[in-house]
Design a protein around this motif. Sequence first.
Motif, PDB file in Angstrom:
ATOM      1  N   HIS A 148      -6.959  -5.935   2.114  1.00 34.25           N
ATOM      2  CA  HIS A 148      -5.808  -5.368   2.827  1.00 34.25           C
ATOM      3  C   HIS A 148      -5.246  -6.456   3.735  1.00 34.25           C
ATOM      4  CE1 HIS A 148      -6.874  -0.941   2.227  1.00 34.25           C
ATOM      5  NE2 HIS A 148      -8.043  -1.503   1.971  1.00 34.25           N
ATOM      6  N   LEU A 149      -3.962  -6.673   3.679  1.00 36.21           N
ATOM      7  CA  LEU A 149      -3.269  -7.543   4.635  1.00 36.21           C
ATOM      8  C   LEU A 149      -2.423  -6.612   5.496  1.00 36.21           C
ATOM      9  CD1 LEU A 149      -1.863 -10.091   5.812  1.00 36.21           C
ATOM     10  CD2 LEU A 149      -0.512 -10.204   3.730  1.00 36.21           C
ATOM     11  N   VAL A 150      -2.808  -6.478   6.771  1.00 38.17           N
ATOM     12  CA  VAL A 150      -2.094  -5.552   7.657  1.00 38.17           C
ATOM     13  C   VAL A 150      -1.590  -6.296   8.892  1.00 38.17           C
ATOM     14  CG1 VAL A 150      -3.085  -3.329   6.984  1.00 38.17           C
ATOM     15  CG2 VAL A 150      -4.337  -4.762   8.554  1.00 38.17           C
ATOM     16  N   GLY A 151      -0.398  -5.949   9.315  1.00 38.96           N
ATOM     17  CA  GLY A 151       0.170  -6.589  10.499  1.00 38.96           C
ATOM     18  C   GLY A 151       1.536  -6.010  10.815  1.00 38.96           C
ATOM     19  N   GLY A 152       2.223  -6.678  11.722  1.00 38.53           N
ATOM     20  CA  GLY A 152       3.538  -6.205  12.150  1.00 38.53           C
ATOM     21  C   GLY A 152       3.480  -5.430  13.443  1.00 38.53           C
ATOM     22  N   ARG A 153       2.292  -5.229  13.962  1.00 35.13           N
ATOM     23  CA  ARG A 153       2.075  -4.626  15.280  1.00 35.13           C
ATOM     24  C   ARG A 153       0.701  -5.076  15.770  1.00 35.13           C
ATOM     25  NH1 ARG A 153      -1.752  -0.596  14.905  1.00 35.13           N
ATOM     26  NH2 ARG A 153      -1.868   0.591  12.975  1.00 35.13           N
ATOM     27  N   ALA A 154       0.473  -4.915  17.092  1.00 33.68           N
ATOM     28  CA  ALA A 154      -0.863  -5.214  17.612  1.00 33.68           C
ATOM     29  C   ALA A 154      -1.822  -4.174  17.047  1.00 33.68           C
ATOM     30  CB  ALA A 154      -0.857  -5.175  19.138  1.00 33.68           C
ATOM     31  N   LEU A 155      -2.880  -4.614  16.424  1.00 33.08           N
ATOM     32  CA  LEU A 155      -3.754  -3.697  15.671  1.00 33.08           C
ATOM     33  C   LEU A 155      -4.877  -3.090  16.501  1.00 33.08           C
ATOM     34  CD1 LEU A 155      -3.857  -5.828  12.429  1.00 33.08           C
ATOM     35  CD2 LEU A 155      -2.679  -3.644  12.718  1.00 33.08           C
ATOM     36  N   GLY A 156      -5.086  -3.592  17.699  1.00 36.27           N
ATOM     37  CA  GLY A 156      -6.113  -3.002  18.548  1.00 36.27           C
ATOM     38  C   GLY A 156      -7.502  -3.452  18.151  1.00 36.27           C
ATOM     39  N   LYS A 161       3.387 -15.200   5.833  1.00 33.48           N
ATOM     40  CA  LYS A 161       4.538 -16.035   6.227  1.00 33.48           C
ATOM     41  C   LYS A 161       5.849 -15.385   5.767  1.00 33.48           C
ATOM     42  CE  LYS A 161       5.920 -20.847   6.323  1.00 33.48           C
ATOM     43  NZ  LYS A 161       5.836 -22.138   5.671  1.00 33.48           N
ATOM     44  N   GLN A 162       5.881 -14.974   4.501  1.00 30.87           N
ATOM     45  CA  GLN A 162       7.085 -14.320   3.949  1.00 30.87           C
ATOM     46  C   GLN A 162       7.477 -13.088   4.757  1.00 30.87           C
ATOM     47  OE1 GLN A 162       6.316 -13.165  -0.151  1.00 30.87           O
ATOM     48  NE2 GLN A 162       5.803 -15.285  -0.639  1.00 30.87           N
ATOM     49  N   GLU A 163       6.474 -12.346   5.188  1.00 30.02           N
ATOM     50  CA  GLU A 163       6.732 -11.085   5.902  1.00 30.02           C
ATOM     51  C   GLU A 163       7.028 -11.320   7.382  1.00 30.02           C
ATOM     52  OE1 GLU A 163       6.684  -7.869   4.556  1.00 30.02           O
ATOM     53  OE2 GLU A 163       6.508  -8.759   2.577  1.00 30.02           O
ATOM     54  N   GLY A 164       6.907 -12.567   7.820  1.00 28.86           N
ATOM     55  CA  GLY A 164       7.232 -12.912   9.203  1.00 28.86           C
ATOM     56  C   GLY A 164       6.181 -12.492  10.218  1.00 28.86           C
ATOM     57  N   ASP A 174       0.850  -1.195   0.000  1.00 32.56           N
ATOM     58  CA  ASP A 174       0.000   0.000   0.000  1.00 32.56           C
ATOM     59  C   ASP A 174       0.883   1.241   0.000  1.00 32.56           C
ATOM     60  OD1 ASP A 174      -3.220   0.495   0.963  1.00 32.56           O
ATOM     61  OD2 ASP A 174      -1.821   2.184   1.115  1.00 32.56           O
ATOM     62  N   ILE A 175       0.488   2.239  -0.756  1.00 35.82           N
ATOM     63  CA  ILE A 175       1.268   3.476  -0.888  1.00 35.82           C
ATOM     64  C   ILE A 175       1.264   4.284   0.422  1.00 35.82           C
ATOM     65  CG2 ILE A 175      -0.540   5.072  -1.704  1.00 35.82           C
ATOM     66  CD1 ILE A 175       1.453   5.856  -3.967  1.00 35.82           C
ATOM     67  N   SER A 176       0.277   4.034   1.259  1.00 39.98           N
ATOM     68  CA  SER A 176       0.142   4.783   2.516  1.00 39.98           C
ATOM     69  C   SER A 176      -0.091   3.782   3.661  1.00 39.98           C
ATOM     70  CB  SER A 176      -1.030   5.767   2.376  1.00 39.98           C
ATOM     71  OG  SER A 176      -1.229   6.469   3.559  1.00 39.98           O
ATOM     72  N   PRO A 177       0.979   3.057   4.051  1.00 38.93           N
ATOM     73  CA  PRO A 177       0.792   1.927   4.979  1.00 38.93           C
ATOM     74  C   PRO A 177       0.268   2.336   6.344  1.00 38.93           C
ATOM     75  CG  PRO A 177       3.137   2.345   4.547  1.00 38.93           C
ATOM     76  CD  PRO A 177       2.372   3.232   3.631  1.00 38.93           C
ATOM     77  N   GLN A 178      -0.671   1.540   6.852  1.00 43.33           N
ATOM     78  CA  GLN A 178      -1.278   1.789   8.168  1.00 43.33           C
ATOM     79  C   GLN A 178      -0.623   0.937   9.259  1.00 43.33           C
ATOM     80  OE1 GLN A 178      -3.967   4.116   8.302  1.00 43.33           O
ATOM     81  NE2 GLN A 178      -3.225   4.417   6.224  1.00 43.33           N
ATOM     82  N   ALA A 179       0.347   0.134   8.871  1.00 44.59           N
ATOM     83  CA  ALA A 179       1.025  -0.774   9.807  1.00 44.59           C
ATOM     84  C   ALA A 179       2.359  -1.139   9.155  1.00 44.59           C
ATOM     85  CB  ALA A 179       0.166  -2.019  10.046  1.00 44.59           C
ATOM     86  N   PRO A 180       3.294  -1.723   9.923  1.00 44.02           N
ATOM     87  CA  PRO A 180       4.591  -2.082   9.326  1.00 44.02           C
ATOM     88  C   PRO A 180       4.455  -2.943   8.071  1.00 44.02           C
ATOM     89  CG  PRO A 180       4.714  -2.247  11.714  1.00 44.02           C
ATOM     90  CD  PRO A 180       3.268  -1.965  11.385  1.00 44.02           C
ATOM     91  N   VAL A 181       3.482  -3.830   8.052  1.00 42.48           N
ATOM     92  CA  VAL A 181       3.174  -4.584   6.824  1.00 42.48           C
ATOM     93  C   VAL A 181       1.774  -4.179   6.374  1.00 42.48           C
ATOM     94  CG1 VAL A 181       2.775  -6.866   5.823  1.00 42.48           C
ATOM     95  CG2 VAL A 181       4.619  -6.546   7.514  1.00 42.48           C
ATOM     96  N   HIS A 182       1.661  -3.702   5.163  1.00 37.92           N
ATOM     97  CA  HIS A 182       0.348  -3.346   4.595  1.00 37.92           C
ATOM     98  C   HIS A 182       0.410  -3.634   3.095  1.00 37.92           C
ATOM     99  CE1 HIS A 182      -3.220  -0.244   4.391  1.00 37.92           C
ATOM    100  NE2 HIS A 182      -3.455  -1.364   3.716  1.00 37.92           N
ATOM    101  N   VAL A 183      -0.162  -4.765   2.748  1.00 35.17           N
ATOM    102  CA  VAL A 183      -0.132  -5.238   1.356  1.00 35.17           C
ATOM    103  C   VAL A 183      -1.565  -5.309   0.850  1.00 35.17           C
ATOM    104  CG1 VAL A 183       0.413  -7.246  -0.097  1.00 35.17           C
ATOM    105  CG2 VAL A 183       2.038  -6.515   1.680  1.00 35.17           C
ATOM    106  N   LEU A 184      -1.771  -4.949  -0.396  1.00 35.06           N
ATOM    107  CA  LEU A 184      -3.083  -5.078  -1.035  1.00 35.06           C
ATOM    108  C   LEU A 184      -3.050  -6.273  -1.971  1.00 35.06           C
ATOM    109  CD1 LEU A 184      -3.641  -1.307  -1.955  1.00 35.06           C
ATOM    110  CD2 LEU A 184      -4.568  -2.544   0.013  1.00 35.06           C
ATOM    111  N   ILE A 185      -4.033  -7.146  -1.843  1.00 35.14           N
ATOM    112  CA  ILE A 185      -4.139  -8.323  -2.695  1.00 35.14           C
ATOM    113  C   ILE A 185      -5.386  -8.143  -3.544  1.00 35.14           C
ATOM    114  CG2 ILE A 185      -4.364 -10.852  -2.714  1.00 35.14           C
ATOM    115  CD1 ILE A 185      -3.158 -10.687   0.216  1.00 35.14           C
ATOM    116  N   ILE A 186      -5.212  -8.159  -4.847  1.00 35.78           N
ATOM    117  CA  ILE A 186      -6.340  -7.845  -5.730  1.00 35.78           C
ATOM    118  C   ILE A 186      -6.497  -8.912  -6.814  1.00 35.78           C
ATOM    119  CG2 ILE A 186      -5.886  -5.377  -5.358  1.00 35.78           C
ATOM    120  CD1 ILE A 186      -5.004  -5.168  -8.267  1.00 35.78           C
TER     121      ILE A 186
END
Length: 118
Positions: A101-109, A72-75, A29-41
Amino acid sequence: MPTLFEKIVAGEIPANIVHQDDRVTAFRDISPQAPVHVLIIPNKPIPTVNDVSEDDERTLGHMFVVARDIAKQEGIAENGFRLIVNCNQHGGQVVYHLHMHLVGGRALGPMLAGEKHG
Ligand code: 5GP
């Protein structure tokens, strides 16, 4: 008019692509909301969840398999992550080419901001 995301699928607009096959494309994502933010389309331009059909089941199911592999790749698979699909105005959809949206890398609340109902 092709959507922005169709242009990314076609390689006409640059994007940081993390996965592409004959059914789906995934990019950061161009404007990530978390350390990992990937768009799958889907490569096919389905505007919203309201527009999916039974013919799309294989592609939509494949999006989850790709999400699993990217997590998995992003850990971030073990700690966990969130998958989000927004639909139309109340869902907060901005780009009318269905995307997960695939978001992660921190606790998301909490899942949703705002007041509780019920
Ligand atoms: P929506 O609100 O429609 O569910 O999410 C659209 C997402 O697309 C947003 O998170 C936004 O940051 C992202 N986005 C919008 N334009 C671009 C772009 O040109 N490139 C990339 N990589 N992401 C984009």
